[in-house]
Design an enzyme around this catalytic site. Structure first.
Site, PDB file in Angstrom:
ATOM      1  N   HIS A  59       1.000  -1.193  -0.040  1.00  0.00           N
ATOM      2  CA  HIS A  59      -0.087   0.054   0.117  1.00  0.00           C
ATOM      3  C   HIS A  59       1.037   1.269   0.152  1.00  0.00           C
ATOM      4  O   HIS A  59       0.488   2.174  -0.674  1.00  0.00           O
ATOM      5  CB  HIS A  59      -0.904   0.128   1.293  1.00  0.00           C
ATOM      6  CG  HIS A  59      -1.946   1.251   1.390  1.00  0.00           C
ATOM      7  ND1 HIS A  59      -3.098   0.992   0.883  1.00  0.00           N
ATOM      8  CD2 HIS A  59      -1.591   2.350   1.847  1.00  0.00           C
ATOM      9  CE1 HIS A  59      -3.777   2.407   0.823  1.00  0.00           C
ATOM     10  NE2 HIS A  59      -2.920   3.176   1.725  1.00  0.00           N
ATOM     11  N   GLU A  60       1.885   1.471   0.745  1.00  0.00           N
ATOM     12  CA  GLU A  60       2.927   2.341   0.824  1.00  0.00           C
ATOM     13  C   GLU A  60       3.590   2.621  -0.240  1.00  0.00           C
ATOM     14  O   GLU A  60       3.820   3.641  -0.676  1.00  0.00           O
ATOM     15  CB  GLU A  60       3.695   2.439   2.050  1.00  0.00           C
ATOM     16  CG  GLU A  60       2.864   2.348   3.166  1.00  0.00           C
ATOM     17  CD  GLU A  60       2.150   3.590   3.558  1.00  0.00           C
ATOM     18  OE1 GLU A  60       2.329   4.670   3.191  1.00  0.00           O
ATOM     19  OE2 GLU A  60       0.918   3.418   4.294  1.00  0.00           O
ATOM     20  N   HIS A  67       1.393   4.002  -2.970  1.00  0.00           N
ATOM     21  CA  HIS A  67       1.223   5.877  -2.810  1.00  0.00           C
ATOM     22  C   HIS A  67       2.503   6.289  -3.681  1.00  0.00           C
ATOM     23  O   HIS A  67       2.323   7.365  -4.272  1.00  0.00           O
ATOM     24  CB  HIS A  67       1.257   6.270  -1.591  1.00  0.00           C
ATOM     25  CG  HIS A  67      -0.133   6.069  -0.800  1.00  0.00           C
ATOM     26  ND1 HIS A  67      -1.399   6.710  -1.149  1.00  0.00           N
ATOM     27  CD2 HIS A  67      -0.530   5.283   0.345  1.00  0.00           C
ATOM     28  CE1 HIS A  67      -2.106   6.703  -0.642  1.00  0.00           C
ATOM     29  NE2 HIS A  67      -1.945   5.778   0.500  1.00  0.00           N
ATOM     30  N   GLU A  83      -6.546   6.745  -1.619  1.00  0.00           N
ATOM     31  CA  GLU A  83      -6.685   5.393  -0.776  1.00  0.00           C
ATOM     32  C   GLU A  83      -6.980   4.279  -1.944  1.00  0.00           C
ATOM     33  O   GLU A  83      -6.454   2.963  -1.748  1.00  0.00           O
ATOM     34  CB  GLU A  83      -7.423   5.716   0.363  1.00  0.00           C
ATOM     35  CG  GLU A  83      -6.966   6.442   1.467  1.00  0.00           C
ATOM     36  CD  GLU A  83      -5.379   5.940   1.913  1.00  0.00           C
ATOM     37  OE1 GLU A  83      -5.483   4.710   2.394  1.00  0.00           O
ATOM     38  OE2 GLU A  83      -4.518   6.420   1.338  1.00  0.00           O
TER      39      GLU A  83
HETATM   40 ZN   LIG Z   1      -2.714   5.256   2.139  1.00  0.00          ZN
END
Ligand SMILES: [Zn+2]
Length: 276
Positions: A136-137, A140, A197
């Site tokens: 997830h990071e 981003h 997100e």
């Molecule tokens: Zn996030």
């Protein structure tokens, strides 16, 4: 008056020039600062954070963070190459560090500079949980979400930014950290938007599955994160990554997509989920 007009045309031009395609969504995104200028600033800032922190080295946990990070970055490279984005990661200098700090957080700076705090490990629970956070990071960072926040803000302020974001003082550092959702002691962090997100969740699931980690664990991870948000010290990571029931449902609904994406790359089984 004329001068103002020239400036706004210049800003507009800069925006048009600076738009690039997000390889994961096919959408046009803003990037006022090219990677070649953003990354050195990020690398400098990353080293600063490390120098002010207790970096854990040579333990089973710190080795695991490096192992998961490597698997996720290799997955990102394979996915990008297979989808016609060779060279997308050429300026990236991957690094994965564990910091001894009870803060429940993890982040990835532009250019692939990653930090996990020991405080997040009890919620991660397993290497697969770490992979869900890592995916997830990294997502981003790959999708340049921090940079888009900064670009949007600068345009709003009418600032024609000619690519120079060198950090000269503590105020600059605090601003940089705000945009990129980094650190634990620099005041209010800007939350990522719902659409950012959702993008990071989707890309993150693909990356973790490609790296051999069961993507269904991602929903369980964010549920645990939510469950921990009631106490005196809600997870720091939730201040930049707002979560809710529909987000978790959305993650669950995307798991079959991630599994079939991994299959295309020959990944047909996942590492067993074993608690630390
Ligand atoms: Zn996030």
């Amino acid at each position: 008056m004329k001068f103002k007009k020239i400036i706004s045309v210049f800003v507009l031009l800069l925006v048009v020039i600076a738009c690039s395609t997000n390889p994961f969504t096919g959408k046009q995104t803003m990037a006022l600062v090219p990677n070649s200028q953003l990354f050195p600033t990020a690398f400098q800032q990353y080293n600063q954070v490390l120098s002010e922190s207790k970096v854990v080295t040579g333990t089973a946990q710190s080795e695991m963070i490096k192992r998961v990070g490597q698997r996720i970055s290799v997955a990102a490279e394979r996915w990008l190459n297979a989808n016609g984005y060779q060279g997308y990661l050429k300026d990236y200098k991957w690094e994965y560090n564990l910091i001894d700090d009870k803060t429940v957080n993890a982040w990835c700076m532009p250019g692939g500079k990653i930090v996990f705090y020991t405080g997040i490990l009890p919620i991660a629970q397993s290497e697969t949980g770490v992979a869900a956070i890592m995916g997830h990071e990294v997502a981003h960072a790959l999708a340049n979400h921090g940079q888009q926040r900064m670009s949007a803000d600068y345009i709003q302020q009418g600032v024609a930014l000619a690519g120079n974001i060198a950090i000269q003082n503590d105020n600059d550092r605090a601003a940089f950290n705000q945009y990129y959702g980094i650190g634990s002691q620099v005041g209010v962090m800007l939350p990522f938007s719902r659409s950012h997100e959702a993008e990071a969740d989707k890309i993150g699931l693909i990356l973790m599955a490609l790296a051999g980690y069961n993507p269904s664990e991602a929903a369980e991870l964010w549920k645990r994160m939510e469950a921990n948000s009631g106490g005196n010290a809600p997870p720091e990571i939730l201040s930049t990554h707002p979560s809710n029931a529909s987000r978790i449902q959305n993650i669950q609904s995307l798991v079959p997509m991630a599994v079939s994406e991994a299959k295309k790359f020959g990944v047909t089984s996942f590492k067993p989920i074993t608690k630390f």
